[in-house]
Design a protein around this motif. Structure first.
Motif, mmCIF file in Angstrom:
data_model
loop_
_atom_site.group_PDB
_atom_site.id
_atom_site.type_symbol
_atom_site.label_atom_id
_atom_site.label_comp_id
_atom_site.label_asym_id
_atom_site.label_seq_id
_atom_site.Cartn_x
_atom_site.Cartn_y
_atom_site.Cartn_z
ATOM 1 N N ARG A 1 -5.137 2.042 8.084
ATOM 2 C CA ARG A 1 -6.204 1.957 9.086
ATOM 3 C C ARG A 1 -5.801 1.052 10.261
ATOM 4 N N ARG A 2 -5.102 -0.025 9.973
ATOM 5 C CA ARG A 2 -4.862 -1.039 11.007
ATOM 6 C C ARG A 2 -3.543 -0.902 11.761
ATOM 7 N N CYS A 3 -2.531 -0.269 11.138
ATOM 8 C CA CYS A 3 -1.223 -0.258 11.796
ATOM 9 C C CYS A 3 -1.209 0.687 12.991
ATOM 10 N N GLU A 4 -0.359 0.362 13.956
ATOM 11 C CA GLU A 4 -0.171 1.207 15.129
ATOM 12 C C GLU A 4 0.765 2.359 14.770
ATOM 13 N N THR A 5 0.673 3.438 15.558
ATOM 14 C CA THR A 5 1.529 4.605 15.287
ATOM 15 C C THR A 5 3.005 4.204 15.250
ATOM 16 N N GLU A 6 3.415 3.328 16.189
ATOM 17 C CA GLU A 6 4.848 2.982 16.259
ATOM 18 C C GLU A 6 5.308 2.141 15.052
ATOM 19 N N ASP A 7 4.363 1.628 14.278
ATOM 20 C CA ASP A 7 4.751 0.898 13.054
ATOM 21 C C ASP A 7 5.356 1.849 12.018
ATOM 22 N N GLU A 8 5.001 3.131 12.124
ATOM 23 C CA GLU A 8 5.474 4.164 11.172
ATOM 24 C C GLU A 8 5.226 3.746 9.731
ATOM 25 N N ILE A 9 4.051 3.190 9.506
ATOM 26 C CA ILE A 9 3.751 2.668 8.173
ATOM 27 C C ILE A 9 3.515 3.801 7.172
ATOM 28 N N ASP A 10 3.030 4.942 7.695
ATOM 29 C CA ASP A 10 2.674 6.033 6.790
ATOM 30 C C ASP A 10 3.881 6.525 5.988
ATOM 31 N N LYS A 11 5.016 6.608 6.684
ATOM 32 C CA LYS A 11 6.231 7.082 6.019
ATOM 33 C C LYS A 11 6.624 6.117 4.889
ATOM 34 N N ALA A 12 6.567 4.824 5.192
ATOM 35 C CA ALA A 12 6.935 3.824 4.180
ATOM 36 C C ALA A 12 5.968 3.885 2.996
ATOM 37 N N ILE A 13 4.667 4.032 3.300
ATOM 38 C CA ILE A 13 3.680 4.049 2.209
ATOM 39 C C ILE A 13 3.854 5.298 1.337
ATOM 40 N N GLN A 14 4.143 6.422 1.982
ATOM 41 C CA GLN A 14 4.367 7.648 1.187
ATOM 42 C C GLN A 14 5.519 7.453 0.204
ATOM 43 N N ARG A 15 6.587 6.823 0.691
ATOM 44 C CA ARG A 15 7.753 6.558 -0.156
ATOM 45 C C ARG A 15 7.347 5.648 -1.333
ATOM 46 N N LEU A 16 6.556 4.615 -1.017
ATOM 47 C CA LEU A 16 6.148 3.656 -2.054
ATOM 48 C C LEU A 16 5.223 4.315 -3.075
ATOM 49 N N GLU A 17 4.347 5.194 -2.598
ATOM 50 C CA GLU A 17 3.448 5.888 -3.530
ATOM 51 C C GLU A 17 4.237 6.824 -4.447
ATOM 52 N N THR A 18 5.285 7.437 -3.902
ATOM 53 C CA THR A 18 6.153 8.274 -4.746
ATOM 54 C C THR A 18 6.821 7.408 -5.812
ATOM 55 N N ASP A 19 7.290 6.215 -5.407
ATOM 56 C CA ASP A 19 7.874 5.275 -6.388
ATOM 57 C C ASP A 19 6.858 4.958 -7.488
ATOM 58 N N HIS A 20 5.607 4.747 -7.092
ATOM 59 C CA HIS A 20 4.582 4.409 -8.085
ATOM 60 C C HIS A 20 4.406 5.551 -9.085
ATOM 61 N N ARG A 21 4.447 6.787 -8.597
ATOM 62 C CA ARG A 21 4.281 7.922 -9.521
ATOM 63 C C ARG A 21 5.464 7.965 -10.501
ATOM 64 N N HIS A 22 6.671 7.691 -9.985
ATOM 65 C CA HIS A 22 7.833 7.651 -10.886
ATOM 66 C C HIS A 22 7.664 6.534 -11.907
ATOM 67 N N ALA A 23 7.155 5.375 -11.441
ATOM 68 C CA ALA A 23 6.947 4.254 -12.371
ATOM 69 C C ALA A 23 5.928 4.656 -13.437
ATOM 70 N N ASP A 24 4.861 5.374 -13.015
ATOM 71 C CA ASP A 24 3.853 5.836 -13.990
ATOM 72 C C ASP A 24 4.508 6.678 -15.083
ATOM 73 N N GLU A 25 5.471 7.521 -14.647
ATOM 74 C CA GLU A 25 6.136 8.407 -15.618
ATOM 75 C C GLU A 25 7.101 7.637 -16.509
ATOM 76 N N ASP A 26 7.776 6.642 -15.935
ATOM 77 C CA ASP A 26 8.855 5.964 -16.669
ATOM 78 C C ASP A 26 8.362 4.803 -17.538
ATOM 79 N N THR A 27 7.254 4.177 -17.133
ATOM 80 C CA THR A 27 6.817 2.965 -17.834
ATOM 81 C C THR A 27 6.544 3.191 -19.331
#
Ligand SMILES: [Fe+2]
Ligand SMILES: [Fe+2]
Length: 190
Positions: A85-111
């Motif tokens: 909600r708060r980051c500016e478009t040029e921060d490109e935060i969405d791409k980083a968050i998508q990557r991190l959420e994918t990591d979380h799903r892998h962690a859910d599977e591996d834990t």
């Protein structure tokens, strides 16, 4: 406003993150990351040891079962949406968050697999096999890479972009998740 808490007051990362740090929720999340890094070091020690320490297995298990799920929810349900909600478009935060959420799903599977290996060790049933050791090494490696990304991108942007109101919301949600808001209501009523 809550200031940064000096290092000497911080935990040794060998025990769960102290709830006092919730005064500034970003400090709490940062401390959770230090704790997770220590957990990764414990996993390495279990892999390297000829006779792995069952007490360390117990500490890692309690982190994976009780602390990590709360941490993942803190990030996914509150911190990431606030950043989006708060980051500016040029921060490109969405791409980083998508990557991190994918990591979380892998962690859910591996834990669960990692928990099974450590639970067998803790119970004295069996020591990790070669395959188990590979699973543990891979898990700790993924967790470390994830932590680096979050510490390098997510926390700095959170400090930069979140408002005092956002931090208040984050704090409240993290307290609710841990049942602390009810605790405070009870002590207020006394
Ligand atoms: Fe994290
Ligand atoms: Fe994360």
């Amino acid at each position: 406003m809550v200031n940064h808490i000096p290092n000497q007051k911080r935990g040794d990362c060998l025990t769960p993150t102290t709830l006092d740090l919730l005064g500034n929720p970003l400090d709490f999340i940062h401390e959770d990351h230090l704790r997770e890094r220590e957990i990764c070091a414990m996993i390495d020690r279990i892999v390297d040891a000829e006779d792995p320490d069952r007490d360390q297995a117990r500490v890692i298990l309690s982190f994976l079962r009780e602390e990590l799920p709360l941490h993942l929810e803190d990030e996914e349900q509150d911190l990431f949406p606030l950043l989006r909600r708060r980051c500016e478009t040029e921060d490109e935060i969405d791409k980083a968050i998508q990557r991190l959420e994918t990591d979380h799903r892998h962690a859910d599977e591996d834990t669960p697999g990692v928990i099974a290996i450590l639970a067998a060790l803790e119970a004295g049933e069996r020591q990790p096999s070669d395959d188990d050791q590979s699973v543990l090494v891979r898990y700790a490696g993924h967790a470390r890479r994830h932590l680096i990304l979050e510490n390098a991108i997510i926390l700095p942007f959170a400090k930069l972009r979140l408002t005092e109101g956002d931090l208040g919301t984050l704090r409240l949600r993290m307290m609710q998740r841990r049942g602390l808001d009810r605790l405070m209501e009870t002590s207020d009523a006394e």
